[in-house]
Scaffold this motif. Structure first.
Motif, PDB file in Angstrom:
ATOM      1  N   LEU A  26      36.811  35.984  45.008  1.00  0.00           N
ATOM      2  CA  LEU A  26      36.299  36.214  46.359  1.00  0.00           C
ATOM      3  C   LEU A  26      35.406  35.061  46.807  1.00  0.00           C
ATOM      4  O   LEU A  26      35.497  34.619  47.957  1.00  0.00           O
ATOM      5  N   ILE A  27      34.597  34.541  45.916  1.00  0.00           N
ATOM      6  CA  ILE A  27      33.749  33.396  46.267  1.00  0.00           C
ATOM      7  C   ILE A  27      34.626  32.193  46.584  1.00  0.00           C
ATOM      8  O   ILE A  27      34.329  31.418  47.502  1.00  0.00           O
ATOM      9  N   GLY A  28      35.730  32.029  45.874  1.00  0.00           N
ATOM     10  CA  GLY A  28      36.684  30.974  46.203  1.00  0.00           C
ATOM     11  C   GLY A  28      37.241  31.145  47.606  1.00  0.00           C
ATOM     12  O   GLY A  28      37.397  30.171  48.353  1.00  0.00           O
ATOM     13  N   MET A  29      37.530  32.385  47.987  1.00  0.00           N
ATOM     14  CA  MET A  29      38.019  32.670  49.339  1.00  0.00           C
ATOM     15  C   MET A  29      36.940  32.361  50.371  1.00  0.00           C
ATOM     16  O   MET A  29      37.232  31.809  51.438  1.00  0.00           O
ATOM     17  N   LEU A  30      35.702  32.713  50.050  1.00  0.00           N
ATOM     18  CA  LEU A  30      34.584  32.412  50.945  1.00  0.00           C
ATOM     19  C   LEU A  30      34.460  30.906  51.137  1.00  0.00           C
ATOM     20  O   LEU A  30      34.387  30.416  52.271  1.00  0.00           O
ATOM     21  N   GLU A  31      34.460  30.168  50.044  1.00  0.00           N
ATOM     22  CA  GLU A  31      34.324  28.717  50.127  1.00  0.00           C
ATOM     23  C   GLU A  31      35.482  28.082  50.895  1.00  0.00           C
ATOM     24  O   GLU A  31      35.286  27.131  51.651  1.00  0.00           O
ATOM     25  N   HIS A  32      36.678  28.642  50.718  1.00  0.00           N
ATOM     26  CA  HIS A  32      37.844  28.127  51.446  1.00  0.00           C
ATOM     27  C   HIS A  32      37.659  28.319  52.954  1.00  0.00           C
ATOM     28  O   HIS A  32      37.875  27.385  53.733  1.00  0.00           O
ATOM     29  N   ASN A  33      37.274  29.522  53.359  1.00  0.00           N
ATOM     30  CA  ASN A  33      37.049  29.783  54.788  1.00  0.00           C
ATOM     31  C   ASN A  33      35.947  28.894  55.345  1.00  0.00           C
ATOM     32  O   ASN A  33      36.072  28.373  56.452  1.00  0.00           O
ATOM     33  N   ASN A  70      27.751  43.606  53.155  1.00  0.00           N
ATOM     34  CA  ASN A  70      27.964  43.832  54.589  1.00  0.00           C
ATOM     35  C   ASN A  70      28.159  42.523  55.343  1.00  0.00           C
ATOM     36  O   ASN A  70      28.982  42.445  56.264  1.00  0.00           O
ATOM     37  N   ILE A  71      27.414  41.503  54.968  1.00  0.00           N
ATOM     38  CA  ILE A  71      27.537  40.199  55.612  1.00  0.00           C
ATOM     39  C   ILE A  71      28.914  39.602  55.322  1.00  0.00           C
ATOM     40  O   ILE A  71      29.561  39.051  56.229  1.00  0.00           O
ATOM     41  N   LEU A  72      29.367  39.712  54.078  1.00  0.00           N
ATOM     42  CA  LEU A  72      30.700  39.208  53.735  1.00  0.00           C
ATOM     43  C   LEU A  72      31.775  39.956  54.513  1.00  0.00           C
ATOM     44  O   LEU A  72      32.744  39.347  54.982  1.00  0.00           O
ATOM     45  N   GLN A  78      35.516  38.470  60.934  1.00  0.00           N
ATOM     46  CA  GLN A  78      35.560  37.453  61.985  1.00  0.00           C
ATOM     47  C   GLN A  78      36.636  36.408  61.689  1.00  0.00           C
ATOM     48  O   GLN A  78      37.299  35.917  62.602  1.00  0.00           O
ATOM     49  N   CYS A  79      36.834  36.096  60.428  1.00  0.00           N
ATOM     50  CA  CYS A  79      37.868  35.122  60.031  1.00  0.00           C
ATOM     51  C   CYS A  79      39.262  35.743  60.027  1.00  0.00           C
ATOM     52  O   CYS A  79      40.255  35.029  59.872  1.00  0.00           O
ATOM     53  N   ASP A  80      39.340  37.056  60.159  1.00  0.00           N
ATOM     54  CA  ASP A  80      40.597  37.804  60.057  1.00  0.00           C
ATOM     55  C   ASP A  80      41.301  37.494  58.740  1.00  0.00           C
ATOM     56  O   ASP A  80      42.508  37.297  58.687  1.00  0.00           O
ATOM     57  N   PRO A  83      43.353  39.381  53.063  1.00  0.00           N
ATOM     58  CA  PRO A  83      43.279  39.406  51.596  1.00  0.00           C
ATOM     59  C   PRO A  83      41.838  39.410  51.074  1.00  0.00           C
ATOM     60  O   PRO A  83      41.529  40.116  50.113  1.00  0.00           O
ATOM     61  N   ALA A  84      40.950  38.661  51.709  1.00  0.00           N
ATOM     62  CA  ALA A  84      39.546  38.648  51.287  1.00  0.00           C
ATOM     63  C   ALA A  84      38.904  40.010  51.542  1.00  0.00           C
ATOM     64  O   ALA A  84      38.132  40.501  50.707  1.00  0.00           O
ATOM     65  N   LEU A  85      39.203  40.612  52.677  1.00  0.00           N
ATOM     66  CA  LEU A  85      38.662  41.944  52.966  1.00  0.00           C
ATOM     67  C   LEU A  85      39.147  42.972  51.950  1.00  0.00           C
ATOM     68  O   LEU A  85      38.381  43.828  51.509  1.00  0.00           O
ATOM     69  N   ALA A  86      40.416  42.888  51.578  1.00  0.00           N
ATOM     70  CA  ALA A  86      40.966  43.824  50.590  1.00  0.00           C
ATOM     71  C   ALA A  86      40.292  43.631  49.236  1.00  0.00           C
ATOM     72  O   ALA A  86      39.947  44.604  48.555  1.00  0.00           O
ATOM     73  N   LEU A  87      40.093  42.382  48.835  1.00  0.00           N
ATOM     74  CA  LEU A  87      39.434  42.112  47.561  1.00  0.00           C
ATOM     75  C   LEU A  87      37.971  42.541  47.610  1.00  0.00           C
ATOM     76  O   LEU A  87      37.450  43.104  46.641  1.00  0.00           O
ATOM     77  N   LEU A  88      37.305  42.304  48.719  1.00  0.00           N
ATOM     78  CA  LEU A  88      35.917  42.740  48.882  1.00  0.00           C
ATOM     79  C   LEU A  88      35.820  44.256  48.728  1.00  0.00           C
ATOM     80  O   LEU A  88      34.939  44.771  48.027  1.00  0.00           O
ATOM     81  N   TYR A  89      36.722  44.985  49.355  1.00  0.00           N
ATOM     82  CA  TYR A  89      36.749  46.443  49.238  1.00  0.00           C
ATOM     83  C   TYR A  89      36.973  46.868  47.787  1.00  0.00           C
ATOM     84  O   TYR A  89      36.303  47.768  47.276  1.00  0.00           O
TER      85      TYR A  89
END
Length: 96
Positions: A26-33, A70-72, A78-80, A83-89
């Motif tokens: 997930l952090i990788g996804m964050l950094e990518h975005n 919540n911030i993530l 916002q980034c739509d 996959p990141a939202l699903a992993l976060l959940y």
């Protein structure tokens, strides 16, 4: 008896749950975005500050995600980034 994903219960055991690997993903996804400058510019500043604080304190990625759940969610929404939202959940349900 072999455990399946559906039979895993974090309240009984974290066995079979890949909390740290999923947090790292997930952090990788964050950094990518963030590298794509997705979302409002405020996110660049916010996450740069929070990730620097994480490093100073020596917290792992799962701890970071737990504190920023919540911030993530707001950022990935916002980034739509579905996959990141699903992993976060998944991380929230299994690990936090």
């Amino acid at each position: 008896m072999e455990k399946t994903t559906q039979s895993i219960d974090r309240y009984v055991s974290f066995e079979g749950i890949k909390c740290n690997q999923n947090a790292d993903r997930l952090i990788g996804m964050l950094e990518h975005n963030l590298s794509l400058q997705a979302g409002d510019n405020k996110w660049q500043v916010y996450f740069a500050d929070k990730r620097a604080h994480q490093q100073r304190c020596g917290h792992d990625n799962l701890h970071f995600i737990g504190n920023q759940m919540n911030i993530l969610f707001e950022y990935f929404t916002q980034c739509d980034d579905q996959p990141a939202l699903a992993l976060l959940y998944q991380i929230e349900q299994e690990c936090c």
